[in-house]
Design a protein around this motif. Structure first.
Motif, PDB file in Angstrom:
ATOM      1  N   LEU A 188       0.830  -1.201   0.000  1.00  0.00           N
ATOM      2  CA  LEU A 188       0.000   0.000   0.000  1.00  0.00           C
ATOM      3  C   LEU A 188       0.868   1.255   0.000  1.00  0.00           C
ATOM      4  N   TYR A 189       1.901   1.240   0.807  1.00  0.00           N
ATOM      5  CA  TYR A 189       2.808   2.384   0.877  1.00  0.00           C
ATOM      6  C   TYR A 189       3.413   2.661  -0.498  1.00  0.00           C
ATOM      7  N   GLY A 190       3.819   1.587  -1.178  1.00  0.00           N
ATOM      8  CA  GLY A 190       4.407   1.742  -2.502  1.00  0.00           C
ATOM      9  C   GLY A 190       3.422   2.311  -3.509  1.00  0.00           C
ATOM     10  N   VAL A 191       2.178   1.806  -3.475  1.00  0.00           N
ATOM     11  CA  VAL A 191       1.149   2.268  -4.417  1.00  0.00           C
ATOM     12  C   VAL A 191       0.870   3.759  -4.220  1.00  0.00           C
ATOM     13  N   TYR A 192       0.719   4.176  -2.964  1.00  0.00           N
ATOM     14  CA  TYR A 192       0.432   5.584  -2.692  1.00  0.00           C
ATOM     15  C   TYR A 192       1.588   6.484  -3.125  1.00  0.00           C
ATOM     16  N   LYS A 193       2.801   6.060  -2.772  1.00  0.00           N
ATOM     17  CA  LYS A 193       3.948   6.910  -3.100  1.00  0.00           C
ATOM     18  C   LYS A 193       4.157   7.017  -4.606  1.00  0.00           C
ATOM     19  N   VAL A 194       3.799   5.985  -5.347  1.00  0.00           N
ATOM     20  CA  VAL A 194       3.910   6.029  -6.804  1.00  0.00           C
ATOM     21  C   VAL A 194       3.006   7.116  -7.372  1.00  0.00           C
ATOM     22  N   HIS A 195       1.866   7.358  -6.685  1.00  0.00           N
ATOM     23  CA  HIS A 195       0.974   8.426  -7.167  1.00  0.00           C
ATOM     24  C   HIS A 195       1.643   9.794  -7.102  1.00  0.00           C
ATOM     25  N   GLY A 196       2.670   9.915  -6.252  1.00  0.00           N
ATOM     26  CA  GLY A 196       3.429  11.161  -6.241  1.00  0.00           C
ATOM     27  C   GLY A 196       4.101  11.406  -7.573  1.00  0.00           C
ATOM     28  N   ASN A 197       4.411  10.335  -8.289  1.00  0.00           N
ATOM     29  CA  ASN A 197       5.008  10.482  -9.621  1.00  0.00           C
ATOM     30  C   ASN A 197       4.010  11.098 -10.608  1.00  0.00           C
ATOM     31  N   TYR A 198       2.705  10.702 -10.427  1.00  0.00           N
ATOM     32  CA  TYR A 198       1.678  11.355 -11.260  1.00  0.00           C
ATOM     33  C   TYR A 198       1.729  12.872 -11.047  1.00  0.00           C
ATOM     34  N   GLY A 199       1.789  13.267  -9.765  1.00  0.00           N
ATOM     35  CA  GLY A 199       1.807  14.695  -9.448  1.00  0.00           C
ATOM     36  C   GLY A 199       2.987  15.402 -10.090  1.00  0.00           C
ATOM     37  N   ARG A 200       4.172  14.777 -10.005  1.00  0.00           N
ATOM     38  CA  ARG A 200       5.376  15.388 -10.580  1.00  0.00           C
ATOM     39  C   ARG A 200       5.246  15.507 -12.101  1.00  0.00           C
ATOM     40  N   VAL A 201       4.765  14.413 -12.734  1.00  0.00           N
ATOM     41  CA  VAL A 201       4.654  14.419 -14.199  1.00  0.00           C
ATOM     42  C   VAL A 201       3.616  15.441 -14.664  1.00  0.00           C
ATOM     43  N   PHE A 202       2.447  15.488 -13.965  1.00  0.00           N
ATOM     44  CA  PHE A 202       1.417  16.460 -14.350  1.00  0.00           C
ATOM     45  C   PHE A 202       1.931  17.895 -14.194  1.00  0.00           C
ATOM     46  N   SER A 203       2.716  18.133 -13.133  1.00  0.00           N
ATOM     47  CA  SER A 203       3.251  19.486 -12.926  1.00  0.00           C
ATOM     48  C   SER A 203       4.236  19.850 -14.031  1.00  0.00           C
ATOM     49  N   GLU A 204       5.109  18.921 -14.388  1.00  0.00           N
ATOM     50  CA  GLU A 204       6.076  19.173 -15.467  1.00  0.00           C
ATOM     51  C   GLU A 204       5.356  19.375 -16.798  1.00  0.00           C
ATOM     52  N   TRP A 205       4.316  18.583 -17.008  1.00  0.00           N
ATOM     53  CA  TRP A 205       3.557  18.680 -18.264  1.00  0.00           C
ATOM     54  C   TRP A 205       2.858  20.039 -18.361  1.00  0.00           C
TER      55      TRP A 205
END
Length: 390
Positions: A188-205
């Motif tokens: 669960l910890y891994g799944v949630y933290k991976v969503h932080g990558n969505y945030g980073r990618v959306f911000s860069e995009w």
């Protein structure tokens, strides 16, 4: 006086669990099993101080023998805070640690823990002077087998036998549940933290888009918040895990009550056995008939019968011992009955408490999981709204 005995034990003996060894053999039901034994070494302190450094006395013990010793100390010294043993199994470990009981790292940690247990017992004012403890350290064929008999009474109470088995099973299922929860928490910890990558990618995009930039930036913020929320979620989960762990330890307390009953029953049976033996001796002495082979019977045949005065004196002594024995049996019976009555009332109280607490805990845990899933859905609904505005 106890403090003097305590210090004298530490001054006379060095104690260590030097090594562990894996072995294979047949168990009590004649099935092949693999197990670990631990080498206990003891050495006179005086010899080391004199510079002679003799070969230490040594013997091998299984973990189950350490358990037997600790159980004996628990029931013999109910007032003492008996040092704990290291865990028997690798429980609730995270993915970086092995849960294999034969794993070298786990065996080494347990070896250190067993040595620490012996040293702590040896430093205890009351426990260190116990004869059984000393024999455990120094004699391979010590009274451990006799101690084992203490927990194998001839006429066990079926209710306590079943309750002890229930305690074993309860510990097993709660342990499994906690292990599953530990693995799920890892993922669960891994799944949630991976969503932080969505945030980073959306911000860069968002930085390279004019029309879509604001929507992507907002969606990225939702993903960042979602990723950060896992710490609070796992902290709340830990609260429910602690409630389960409490009953994991309660299961051990339940088995301790059952072991104390076995000891009480054993003391009663020993008192009855001793009284029966004394009565048989009285009958044999009164009739001159020896029913069983004994050194005394052989001595009488070789060197002649006792004089009437000697026989009378022994009969009188036996009568006194029989009277004392009958009182002891009566006392042991009363103690056993009182223990059963009091213990069973508390066991019934415990069962009601356990059923209520675990039911509430599991329901609350399920509600928390449902809420967590709804929050995940809400995050993606918010992201969808952000995308719709682009």
């Amino acid at each position: 006086m106890r403090n003097k005995e305590w210090t004298s034990l530490l001054k006379k003996m060095e104690i260590s669990v030097a090594e562990a060894e894996k072995r294979t053999g047949k168990n009590a039901v004649n099935m092949q099993e693999t197990y670990t034994v631990y080498l206990i070494e003891t050495r006179p302190v005086d010899a080391a101080s004199e510079g002679t450094n003799p070969v230490p006395d040594s013997l091998w013990r299984r973990y189950s023998e350490f358990e037997l010793l600790r159980n004996y100390l628990l029931v013999t010294y109910p007032f003492a805070v008996v040092p704990p043993l290291p865990e028997k199994r690798a429980e609730f470990v995270w993915h970086k640690l092995s849960a294999d009981n034969m794993d070298p790292d786990f065996v080494e940690r347990r070896r250190v823990g067993l040595e620490n247990f012996l040293l702590r017992v040896a430093s205890h004012p009351a426990l260190s002077s116990d004869k059984i403890f000393y024999l455990f350290l120094t004699e391979a064929d010590s009274r451990l087998k006799a101690l084992n008999a203490t927990f194998r009474v001839k006429n066990p109470d079926k209710r306590f036998v079943e309750m002890k088995h229930y305690g074993d099973e309860l510990q097993s299922v709660i342990s499994q549940l906690l292990r599953v929860r530990a693995r799920a928490a890892d993922r669960l910890y891994g799944v949630y933290k991976v969503h932080g990558n969505y945030g980073r990618v959306f911000s860069e995009w968002s930085a390279i888009e004019k029309e879509m930039g604001d929507g992507l930036q907002s969606a990225g913020h939702h993903m960042d918040a979602y990723a950060a929320s896992v710490d609070d979620i796992l902290e709340e989960e830990e609260h429910y895990a602690d409630q389960l762990k409490e009953y994991l330890f309660y299961s051990d307390a339940l088995r301790t009550v059952c072991r104390k009953h076995e000891l009480t029953q054993y003391e009663l049976e020993m008192a009855v056995q001793d009284l029966t033996s004394k009565k048989q001796q009285r009958e044999e002495l009164a009739t001159g008939t020896i029913r069983t082979f004994s050194l005394k019977g052989m001595t009488s045949k070789l060197f002649g019968q006792e004089t009437p005065e000697q026989r009378e004196a022994k009969l009188k002594m036996l009568e006194t011992q029989i009277e004392e024995g009958e009182e002891l049996v009566k006392e042991r019976n009363s103690e056993c009955d009182e223990f059963v009555k009091s213990a069973w009332v508390d066991i019934e109280r415990f069962k009601e408490q356990k059923d209520h607490d675990l039911r509430e805990s599991l329901i609350s845990y399920a509600i928390m999981q449902i809420s967590m899933c709804k929050k995940g859905i809400q995050v993606w609904n918010n992201a969808k709204e952000c995308f719709n505005k682009m």
